[in-house]
Design an enzyme around this catalytic site. Structure first.
Site, PDB file in Angstrom:
ATOM      1  N   CYS A  27     -34.918   1.946 -34.028  1.00  0.00           N
ATOM      2  CA  CYS A  27     -35.361   2.175 -35.397  1.00  0.00           C
ATOM      3  C   CYS A  27     -34.255   2.936 -36.110  1.00  0.00           C
ATOM      4  O   CYS A  27     -33.081   2.729 -35.824  1.00  0.00           O
ATOM      5  CB  CYS A  27     -36.706   2.887 -35.442  1.00  0.00           C
ATOM      6  SG  CYS A  27     -36.723   4.463 -34.576  1.00  0.00           S
ATOM      7  N   HIS A 552     -39.023   8.476 -43.111  1.00  0.00           N
ATOM      8  CA  HIS A 552     -39.592   7.712 -41.993  1.00  0.00           C
ATOM      9  C   HIS A 552     -41.120   7.783 -42.094  1.00  0.00           C
ATOM     10  O   HIS A 552     -41.738   8.801 -41.763  1.00  0.00           O
ATOM     11  CB  HIS A 552     -39.114   8.301 -40.665  1.00  0.00           C
ATOM     12  CG  HIS A 552     -39.365   7.420 -39.479  1.00  0.00           C
ATOM     13  ND1 HIS A 552     -40.627   7.137 -39.017  1.00  0.00           N
ATOM     14  CD2 HIS A 552     -38.509   6.751 -38.665  1.00  0.00           C
ATOM     15  CE1 HIS A 552     -40.537   6.349 -37.959  1.00  0.00           C
ATOM     16  NE2 HIS A 552     -39.263   6.090 -37.726  1.00  0.00           N
TER      17      HIS A 552
END
Length: 650
Positions: A27, A552
């Site tokens: 990620c 995030h």
């Protein structure tokens, strides 16, 4: 050896080795491993490494947090363990965007040598035109080989880069490319004695010179040299066949049998498909242009000039060139090539506009050689390095080229020689002494360049607007304070309260923790989206002052593979403060039992004097989230400089 060769090797070794890895993805900041045996992980060694922020098992995976350069490390790990172990989520894109991104991904690794080859060809043209070098000289022969090699062997080179892009053994890609330009292949399959004529009597009548076990081979008359799309398509087919074979063939036999069958199956199928399509399109283009010129020369000139540059990418521009060369032989002059003459100058103008507007040093470094090459009608570096990756730039080049080319055609300026680029103006000089065609060509090129330049310059989306009192406050000391607005709406708390230890311990930078109550992520400042993860759950931005912010949404939301998230912007977009970047379904995330805590972290916080966080418990969109004290030596650093200095967020 890559930049992160040692780190990638260290990580592989300490997660149990190559054979222990079932799959790996990443990620924004961490590698995520799915392993056969998690007890083989040496967590102590991983955490002791200064290049690793932390390592932990979470969400059913083993996570190694290394920072925003994770994409580069991930690629090097894949090179070592095999691309078949990737678990990257596929990003949903439109067909055109997907094609452009694939082409860009395939061309980017060779962009440097592509630019170099273009410059060498330009240098050779100057030396030849000025008489310093003759075509029979050894210097000319060597320089010509240096400049033309990449284009002569384009399918071989693109076979390699396409294979890397499609996660196929690069050696297979190289061989596939080599087969398509094997010496004598084109002459044998597209020349000689005609065996039969397909579609006889129609305007797409096609001669067949050879068959493949009785199947007519419709091989392109110009072959596949210097083409882009055909080799990418063939390698894509090969990658799918290769993946299928790997699943079906036992590993003890796979080493030889999989490459053997991949090549044996791919090439006949691909060439028997691509050849007919290429021939059909070529005949359609040739006949359509000839027919339309008889109906309306003005309309046809505009259409031909407009579509010429896309045809170059597809490798289908040869029918137009052939018609022009035929006219030279029949009439001694040509009226088709003048409509194409402005294309390289339109590309030059777009590249120049990008050079003058961009703040990215890396983009400027690409633009300079691309601009020089385009002046000599070597437009591949400009297309693949500057214009095609941003669709509107390519469109502006098409429009400018079409208008200028039509102007030249309508005023009846013919070409009397096949010279192109900056030296091509002499081709418009009539042997009878008339130079009106030269004047028309100069005006037409000027029109193309002005239109292309202005359209690009005034619509450029990397507008660096500093000094706004709302965003930046300066004092007389030369230092400054930047205020970062809130990208979210919701409750806020200290970052140390995050359940994710990598964020809680400040390993990725200073920041704040959100518990969102809205459904959007908006831009916290004017700046560039340096990365946006394919699943849409995380975004990285760089402000015009060089601040790097990571947002995030949720914990372990990458596993949702984009569900409940919608991207409103793309990587590379320049956005103004408050513009929506991501939408997410907060209710659905909660119902899916996802932890919605959202860290907002300044990943380069160590480079600033002081960062003050809001002391509010709740903040709305664009509220004052934090203020950053700048260091004077950083005030004039551009986004491009920072990207080069730290590596873009991937």
């Amino acid at each position: 050896m890559g930049r992160y060769d040692q780190l990638s090797h260290f990580i592989i070794e300490n997660v149990g080795g190559k054979d222990n890895i079932i799959g790996v993805t990443h990620c924004m900041t961490r590698l995520r491993f799915t392993l056969n045996d998690y007890s083989l992980v040496n967590a102590t060694k991983l955490k002791e490494n200064n290049e690793i922020a932390t390592a932990q098992k979470a969400g059913g995976q083993y996570q190694v947090v290394i920072g925003t350069h994770v994409g580069d490390v991930y690629n090097e790990i894949l090179d070592k363990i095999g691309s078949g172990k990737t678990m990257e989520a596929d990003e949903k894109k439109g067909v055109l965007n997907s094609i452009i991104q694939i082409i860009t991904k395939v061309i980017t690794p060779i962009l440097g040598v592509l630019l170099a080859s273009g410059l060498i060809q330009g240098l050779l043209m100057i030396l030849t035109f000025t008489g310093l070098v003759q075509e029979t000289d050894g210097a000319h022969i060597i320089l010509n080989a240096m400049g033309q090699a990449i284009f002569s062997f384009f399918p071989v080179i693109l076979g390699y880069t396409s294979a890397k892009a499609f996660k196929l053994d690069p050696a297979i890609g190289i061989i596939i490319g080599a087969i398509t330009i094997f010496p004598g292949l084109t002459e044998s399959l597209a020349g000689g004695e005609v065996m039969m004529t397909l579609f006889e009597g129609s305007f797409i009548a096609t001669p067949v010179y050879q068959t493949f076990f009785g199947i007519p081979i419709m091989f392109p008359e110009m072959g596949y040299g210097s083409t882009v799309i055909p080799i990418i398509f063939i390698v894509f087919i090969a990658s799918k066949i290769n993946q299928f074979l790997k699943k079906k063939i036992p590993s003890v036999m796979a080493f030889t049998l999989v490459p053997f069958l991949t090549i044996l199956i791919t090439l006949p199928i691909s060439l028997l498909i691509i050849g007919p399509i290429t021939n059909l399109l070529s005949e359609l283009i040739s006949n359509s242009v000839s027919t339309l010129y008889g109906i309306s020369s003005i309309f046809t000139s505009f259409i031909v000039a407009l579509v010429y540059q896309p045809l170059v990418i597809l490798g289908l521009h040869w029918p137009l060139i052939t018609l022009g060369l035929q006219n030279f032989g029949i009439h001694g002059f040509d009226y088709i090539l003048p409509t194409l003459f402005t294309a390289s100058f339109a590309q030059t103008a777009v590249v120049a506009a990008v050079y003058f507007k961009t703040k990215s040093r890396a983009q400027k470094e690409i633009a300079i050689p691309a601009l020089i090459s385009a002046l000599f009608c070597i437009i591949e570096p400009a297309i693949y390095g500057v214009t095609l990756p941003v669709k509107k730039r390519f469109a502006f080049s098409m429009i400018g080229g079409a208008i200028g080319g039509t102007f030249i055609s309508v005023l009846g300026a013919n070409m009397y020689a096949g010279v192109v680029g900056i030296f091509g103006f002499v081709s418009f000089l009539n042997p009878d002494g008339s130079y009106s065609g030269l004047i028309i060509s100069i005006i037409g090129v000027a029109i193309s360049m002005i239109i292309s330049f202005l359209l690009t310059y005034f619509t450029f989306d990397e507008k660096i607007e500093s000094g706004s009192e709302e965003t930046v406050r300066r004092d007389n000391s030369g230092l400054g304070e930047v205020v970062i607005a809130s990208p979210l709406k919701g409750k806020v708390t200290k970052l140390e309260n995050a359940t994710d230890s990598a964020f809680a311990n400040g390993l990725l930078g200073k920041g704040i923790l959100f518990y969102p109550e809205g459904n959007q992520v908006v831009a916290p400042f004017d700046g560039e989206i340096t990365t946006i993860f394919p699943t849409g759950h995380a975004v990285g931005m760089t402000s015009t002052d060089g601040l790097e912010l990571l947002i995030h949404v949720g914990k372990d939301t990458v596993r949702l593979e984009g569900e409940y998230f919608k991207k409103l912007k793309a990587q590379g977009d320049f956005v103004k403060k408050g513009e929506p970047i991501i939408e997410f379904d907060l209710k659905a995330l909660k119902e899916a039992n996802v932890t919605i805590e959202t860290p907002v972290v300044m990943t380069n916080s160590d480079q600033y004097t002081d960062i003050l966080m809001t002391d509010a418990d709740f903040i709305d969109y664009s509220g004052e989230l934090m203020s950053v004290q700048l260091k004077s030596e950083r005030e004039n650093v551009s986004i491009g400089d920072l990207t080069e200095e730290r590596g873009s967020l991937v």
